[in-house]
Design an enzyme around this catalytic site. Structure first.
Site, PDB file in Angstrom:
ATOM      1  N   GLY A   7      53.968 -75.214  16.797  1.00 39.93           N
ATOM      2  CA  GLY A   7      53.824 -75.013  18.240  1.00 39.93           C
ATOM      3  C   GLY A   7      53.847 -73.519  18.488  1.00 39.93           C
ATOM      4  CG  HIS A   8      51.754 -70.999  16.492  1.00 37.44           C
ATOM      5  ND1 HIS A   8      50.851 -70.696  15.513  1.00 37.44           N
ATOM      6  CD2 HIS A   8      52.892 -71.376  15.834  1.00 37.44           C
ATOM      7  CE1 HIS A   8      51.409 -70.882  14.322  1.00 37.44           C
ATOM      8  NE2 HIS A   8      52.634 -71.305  14.507  1.00 37.44           N
TER       9      HIS A   8
END
Ligand code: IMP
Length: 409
Positions: free
Chosen positions: A40-41
Site C-alpha cells: 500500500g504505497h
C-alpha cells in the site's frame, strides 16, 4: 541515464510511496518487481491522498511509463479495480501501463488458503504466499495463460482436481474475462526495459514491503513470500544486475511492523499509542494498527548490507518532534552474548534484550522545515548518529506526507 532501485529498509511501511513519487519526477519508467496488492504505497498530492497497491506510484506523474514486472503476483480483480479508481480520479492509464506476460496470477483459491493458513504470520490475506507457492511448485498460472482459453482451462482444472470447495469452470470463465480486459497491457517487459536502458532512459525500480520481510533476508518465517531486497529488481523484471547504478533505502526515523513476528525494540503501551497516533501508523492495505518501536540499527545495518545501499532516505522524522529522549538500538543481548549483527536465529530476536544509546530530542516542530540546515541541532545530531552507526550516507529527509515536505540532506 540511471537505473535506481528504491527499497524499504525495515519491515515495510517506511514511506516508499512518497519517496518514489518524488524520485519519479526524473524517471522515464517506474517498475514494480515483487509482491502484489499486499503493498500500500501512499502518495499525497495537494489535499488528495492516493493509495496504490499494484500499479507503480509513478502513474500519478503525467507521461511516465509504469511497468509491473514478472516478479509481481497479480490479482486481476484488484488490478482492474485499481485502474478503474485511478481513471475515475482523472488519471490516464492505457498506454502508460505494461504488465509482464510472465507475472503470476492470484486465483480465488490462493486467497482462501491465505486467509486460512496465514493467521500465524498475520498475512494480509491477499493470496500472495499461496500464489508464490504455486509459482515455485511450477503449477502457477501466468498472465499469458489468460490469453489462451484451452491451456487456462486445463491448468485451472488440474490445480483444482478433486476439490469440492472451488468451482473450476466458474473460475475459468471469470479469469478468461479478466484476460480480455488485461490483454492490452501485456508486454515483454524485460525487453522493453532493456531497450529503454540502451536508449539511456531513466528507470526507477519500486520495491514493495521491506528487507526484513524478504523471504531470504528477513525475519523468517515472519516474512512475505517474495524478494523484497534490491536483488529482486533484477529477477523480478529481467534486467541484469550490471545495469543497476544505485540502490536507495527508505528508512523510517523509528521502527514499525504489521502482523506477527519478533520486534526487539517494540514500545510499551503508552509510547506505542503516542507514536501510532502521531505517525498515523495504520496499515494502508488492511487498516491494521502498526506496532511501533525505537530505531533498530541492527536490522537497518543488515539491510544496508543485503541491499548494497548507496544512501538512505529518512522519513517521518517529524513524528519524533515531541520526544525529549530518543533511543537507538545498537545491539541485542541474549544468554550473555552481545549481538551487533543481525542474527539468523529467530529465538534471539524474540527473547533478546535490546542495547540502547540515548539521544536528546529536539522538542520543536520540523514539519515546516525545507532545508537540512534549518533542522533543530538535536535532529541533525540524531540523523548524524544514525548515519555514523549505519555507515551510510543520508540523501534526503522527509518531515511530513506532502511532496514539499522533503529536502536533501
Ligand atoms: P503477506 O505478504 O500478505 O503474505 O504477509 C506476510 C507479512 O508481511 C505480514 O506480516 C504482513 O503484515 C507483512 N506485509 C505484507 N505486505 C506489507 C506491506 O506492504 N507493508 C508492511 N507489511 C507488509
Amino acid at each position: 541515464m540511471s537505473c535506481k532501485i528504491v527499497v524499504g529498509a525495515q519491515w515495510g511501511d517506511e514511506g516508499k510511496g512518497k519517496i518514489i513519487d518524488i524520485l519519479s519526477r526524473d524517471a522515464d519508467i517506474i517498475a514494480r518487481y515483487q509482491g502484489g496488492n499486499n503493498a500500500g504505497h501512499t502518495v499525497v498530492i495537494g489535499d488528495e491522498e492516493f493509495i496504490l497497491h499494484l500499479i507503480p506510484s509513478g502513474i500519478l506523474r503525467k507521461g511516465k511509463l509504469c511497468i509491473i514486472g514478472n516478479g509481481v503476483v497479480i490479482d486481476p480483480e484488484a488490478l482492474l479495480s485499481e485502474i478503474n479508481t485511478l481513471e475515475k480520479k482523472g488519471i490516464k492509464i492505457d498506454a502508460r501501463l505494461m504488465i509482464s506476460e510472465s507475472a503470476h496470477v492470484i486465483l480465488p483459491y490462493h486467497k482462501v488458503i491465505d486467509k486460512r493458513r496465514g493467521a500465524k504470520i498475520g498475512t494480509t490475506g491477499r493470496g500472495i504466499g499461496p500464489c508464490y507457492i504455486d509459482k515455485m511448485a511450477r503449477c502457477g498460472i501466468r498472465m499469458i495463460d489468460l490469453m489462451n482459453p484451452e491451456s487456462l482451462r486445463k491448468k485451472i482444472f488440474a490445480n483444482l482436481e478433486g476439490s469440492q470447495e472451488f468451482n473450476a469452470e466458474q473460475i475459468y470463465k471469470e479469469y478468461l474475462e479478466y484476460g480480455k480486459k488485461i490483454k492490452k497491457y501485456l508486454a515483454n517487459v524485460s525487453q522493453v526495459l532493456n531497450k529503454a536502458i540502451a536508449k539511456k532512459k531513466n528507470i526507477l525500480f519500486e520495491g514493495a514491503q521491506g528487507a526484513l520481510l524478504d523471504i531470504d533476508h528477513g525475519t523468517y518465517p515472519y516474512v512475505t513470500s517474495s524478494s523484497a531486497t534490491a536483488g529482486g529488481a533484477s529477477t523480478g523484471t529481467g534486467v541484469g544486475p550490471t545495469r543497476i547504478d544505485e540502490v536507495i533505502g527508505v528508512v523510517k526515523a523509528y521502527t514499525t511492523r504489521v502482523g506477527e513476528g519478533p520486534f526487539p525494540t517494540e514500545f510499551e503501551k503508552g509510547l506505542m499509542e503516542k507514536i501510532r497516533t502521531k505517525g498515523k501508523e495504520f496499515g494502508a492495505t488492511t487498516g491494521r494498527p502498526r506496532r511501533c518501536g525505537w530505531f533498530d540499527a541492527v536490522i537497518v545495518k543488515h539491510s544496508v548490507a543485503v541491499n548494497g545501499l548507496d544512501e538512505i532516505v529518512i522519513t517521518k522524522l517529524d513524528v519524533l518532534d515531541e520526544m525529549d529522549k530518543i533511543k537507538i538500538c545498537t545491539g541485542y543481548k541474549y544468554q550473555g552474548k552481545l549481538y551487533k549483527d543481525f542474527p539468523a536465529d529467530i529465538e534471539v530476536l524474540e527473547k533478546c534484550e535490546p542495547v540502547y544509546e540515548s539521544c536528546n530530542g529536539w522538542m520543536k516542530d520540523t514539519t515546516l522545515v525545507t532545508k537540512y540546515k534549518d533542522l533543530p541541532e538535536n535532529a541533525k545530531k540524531y540523523l548524524g548518529r544514525l548515519s555514523k552507526i549505519l555507515n551510510v550516507k543520508i540523501g534526503m529527509v522527509s518531515v511530513g506526507s506532502k511532496r514539499e515536505q522533503a529536502f536533501k540532506a
